[in-house]
Design a protein around this motif. Structure first.
Motif, short mmCIF file in Angstrom:
data_model
loop_
_atom_site.label_atom_id
_atom_site.label_comp_id
_atom_site.label_asym_id
_atom_site.label_seq_id
_atom_site.Cartn_x
_atom_site.Cartn_y
_atom_site.Cartn_z
N ASP A 1 -8.87 4.75 -2.81
CA ASP A 1 -9.35 3.39 -3.06
C ASP A 1 -9.02 2.95 -4.48
OD1 ASP A 1 -11.14 0.98 -2.54
OD2 ASP A 1 -12.22 1.94 -4.20
N ARG A 2 -9.21 3.84 -5.44
CA ARG A 2 -8.93 3.46 -6.84
C ARG A 2 -7.45 3.17 -7.05
NH1 ARG A 2 -10.05 7.64 -10.34
NH2 ARG A 2 -11.08 9.07 -8.93
N VAL A 3 -6.59 3.87 -6.32
CA VAL A 3 -5.15 3.61 -6.43
C VAL A 3 -4.77 2.31 -5.72
CG1 VAL A 3 -2.85 4.45 -5.79
CG2 VAL A 3 -4.56 6.06 -6.68
N LEU A 4 -5.25 2.15 -4.48
CA LEU A 4 -4.84 1.00 -3.68
C LEU A 4 -5.37 -0.32 -4.21
CD1 LEU A 4 -5.26 2.48 -0.09
CD2 LEU A 4 -3.12 1.86 -1.21
N CYS A 5 -6.56 -0.31 -4.77
CA CYS A 5 -7.11 -1.59 -5.22
C CYS A 5 -6.42 -2.10 -6.48
CB CYS A 5 -8.62 -1.50 -5.43
SG CYS A 5 -9.15 -0.54 -6.85
N ARG A 6 -5.54 -1.30 -7.07
CA ARG A 6 -4.75 -1.80 -8.20
C ARG A 6 -3.77 -2.86 -7.73
NH1 ARG A 6 -3.75 3.72 -10.22
NH2 ARG A 6 -1.56 3.35 -9.75
N THR B 1 -4.40 -5.45 -6.16
CA THR B 1 -5.02 -6.77 -6.30
C THR B 1 -5.84 -6.88 -7.58
OG1 THR B 1 -6.93 -6.00 -5.03
CG2 THR B 1 -5.16 -7.12 -3.81
N ASN B 2 -6.11 -5.74 -8.22
CA ASN B 2 -6.88 -5.70 -9.47
C ASN B 2 -8.33 -6.14 -9.29
OD1 ASN B 2 -6.77 -4.93 -12.22
ND2 ASN B 2 -6.79 -7.07 -12.86
N VAL B 3 -8.82 -6.19 -8.03
CA VAL B 3 -10.20 -6.63 -7.83
C VAL B 3 -11.21 -5.57 -8.23
CG1 VAL B 3 -9.57 -8.16 -5.95
CG2 VAL B 3 -10.28 -5.83 -5.43
N PRO C 1 0.78 -1.23 0.00
CA PRO C 1 0.00 0.00 0.00
C PRO C 1 0.81 1.28 0.00
CG PRO C 1 -1.00 -1.60 1.47
CD PRO C 1 0.31 -2.19 1.01
N VAL C 2 1.82 1.40 0.90
CA VAL C 2 2.61 2.63 0.94
C VAL C 2 3.33 2.85 -0.38
CG1 VAL C 2 4.59 3.75 2.02
CG2 VAL C 2 2.89 2.62 3.45
N SER D 1 -13.72 -4.33 1.75
CA SER D 1 -13.95 -5.78 1.79
C SER D 1 -12.62 -6.50 1.87
CB SER D 1 -14.71 -6.23 0.54
OG SER D 1 -15.95 -5.56 0.44
N MET D 2 -12.61 -7.65 2.54
CA MET D 2 -11.37 -8.42 2.65
C MET D 2 -10.86 -8.80 1.26
SD MET D 2 -10.66 -8.52 5.82
CE MET D 2 -9.37 -9.77 5.86
N GLY D 3 -9.55 -8.62 1.06
CA GLY D 3 -8.95 -8.97 -0.21
C GLY D 3 -8.93 -7.86 -1.22
N ARG D 4 -9.54 -6.70 -0.90
CA ARG D 4 -9.56 -5.61 -1.89
C ARG D 4 -8.17 -5.00 -2.07
NH1 ARG D 4 -13.27 -2.88 -4.72
NH2 ARG D 4 -12.93 -0.69 -5.23
N TYR D 5 -7.38 -4.94 -0.98
CA TYR D 5 -6.03 -4.40 -1.04
C TYR D 5 -5.02 -5.48 -0.64
CZ TYR D 5 -8.69 -0.02 -0.38
OH TYR D 5 -9.59 0.99 -0.46
N ASN D 6 -3.81 -5.32 -1.13
CA ASN D 6 -2.69 -6.13 -0.66
C ASN D 6 -2.32 -5.64 0.74
OD1 ASN D 6 -0.20 -7.34 -0.16
ND2 ASN D 6 0.52 -7.09 -2.27
N ILE D 7 -2.31 -6.52 1.75
CA ILE D 7 -1.99 -6.09 3.11
C ILE D 7 -0.60 -6.53 3.55
CG2 ILE D 7 -4.41 -6.06 3.78
CD1 ILE D 7 -3.85 -8.63 5.40
#
Length: 294
Positions: free
Chosen positions: A118-123, A125-127, A13-14, A85-91
């Motif tokens: 959100d639009r940046v972070l969810c890239r 995982t591409n979900v 994320p960072v 939602s779980m899995g939306r971002y790489n943790i």
């Protein structure tokens, strides 16, 4: 809990935000004052980010959210927080607490900036590639309101603000559906997160330490924790009388947690709800030193 800053070649994320031009500002994890009232807490555990945003030292920030650690500071410090939602971002790179529930929590001073994060972070995982376009109107949106449990014992000022917010939604065209959640839910929820954490915590923290290049063991880390309550929680996960086995973990996940999820799904489907609205916290920011401080 802080995100470990990795190189921008990763998709943590960072790193993802830095790659998109965000400036990283180091904020102390143990900020204990609310920028709107220095006698009160900023909320936790991502209170450093919440306080920085509330003081307008930054416009976006990262926290983590397991059971409210991002949303509560946002509510207490006058900004916005999002539990995805779980899995939306790489943790990967996030300090684990309860791996089944841990998530990165984007926080921002406005909902618009939160949506951009959100639009940046969810890239990572591409979900979100197939996410629908956000609606331009709330007309017809069915909003579930459970007065049972979620609206009980609200402090007067919190109740006033919540009702004003519901009026805004109603005026914007949303349909407020007054329907209570199943009565079993409040009693069922405490029966699975904490027991599951006793199994996950030492394993996930040990992996986190090794993955970040640290030679510190889980026990060595626990011995250095300054907060007595947090230290006790970490020690309990090593106590055979306090922990559960892998078989017990699976049983809890497939029974109690699964039942909870099915009840909540039924609440939405049976009442044809699009979303649910409830107060983030029933109280205002708590005075520093209060017995209820968290």
């Amino acid at each position: 809990y802080p995100c470990v800053p990795w190189s921008v070649s990763d998709e943590r994320p960072v790193s993802t935000l830095e790659y998109d031009g965000a400036l990283q500002v180091e904020i102390s994890l143990w900020v204990r004052r609310n920028p709107y009232n220095l006698t009160r807490v900023p909320g936790g555990s991502s209170g450093g980010t919440g306080a920085a945003l509330g003081a307008r030292l930054a416009v976006i920030g990262l926290g983590s959210d397991t059971q409210g650690s991002g949303r509560i500071p946002a509510a207490f410090c006058g900004c916005t927080g999002f539990r995805p939602s779980m899995g939306r971002y790489n943790i990967r790179g996030v300090m684990p607490l309860r791996a089944t529930f841990d998530s990165v929590s984007p926080m921002a001073t406005t909902v618009e900036d939160l949506e951009l994060m959100d639009r940046v972070l969810c890239r990572t995982t591409n979900v979100c590639a197939n996410d629908p376009e956000p609606p331009t109107s709330l007309a017809g949106l069915r909003v579930g309101i459970s007065r049972f449990h979620y609206f009980e014992n609200l402090e007067p000022d919190v109740a006033l603000i919540v009702e004003r917010s519901l009026d805004i939604l109603r005026t914007a065209g949303a349909q407020l559906v007054q329907v209570d959640i199943p009565r079993e839910i409040p009693d069922l929820y405490p029966e699975f997160p904490d027991p599951m954490a006793t199994y996950e915590l030492p394993r996930e923290v040990s992996f986190y330490l090794a993955d970040s290049g640290s030679r510190t063991s889980y026990l060595e880390l626990t011995e250095q924790i300054a907060d007595p309550e947090i230290q006790e929680f970490f020690y309990d996960a090593l106590d055979p009388e306090q922990t559960i086995s892998i078989d017990e973990f699976i049983e809890i996940r497939e029974t109690k947690q699964a039942t909870f999820q099915k009840l909540m799904e039924s609440y939405f489907y049976d009442n044809d709800l699009d979303v649910m609205v409830y107060p983030t916290a029933p109280v205002e920011a708590i005075p520093i030193g209060s017995n209820d401080e968290s």
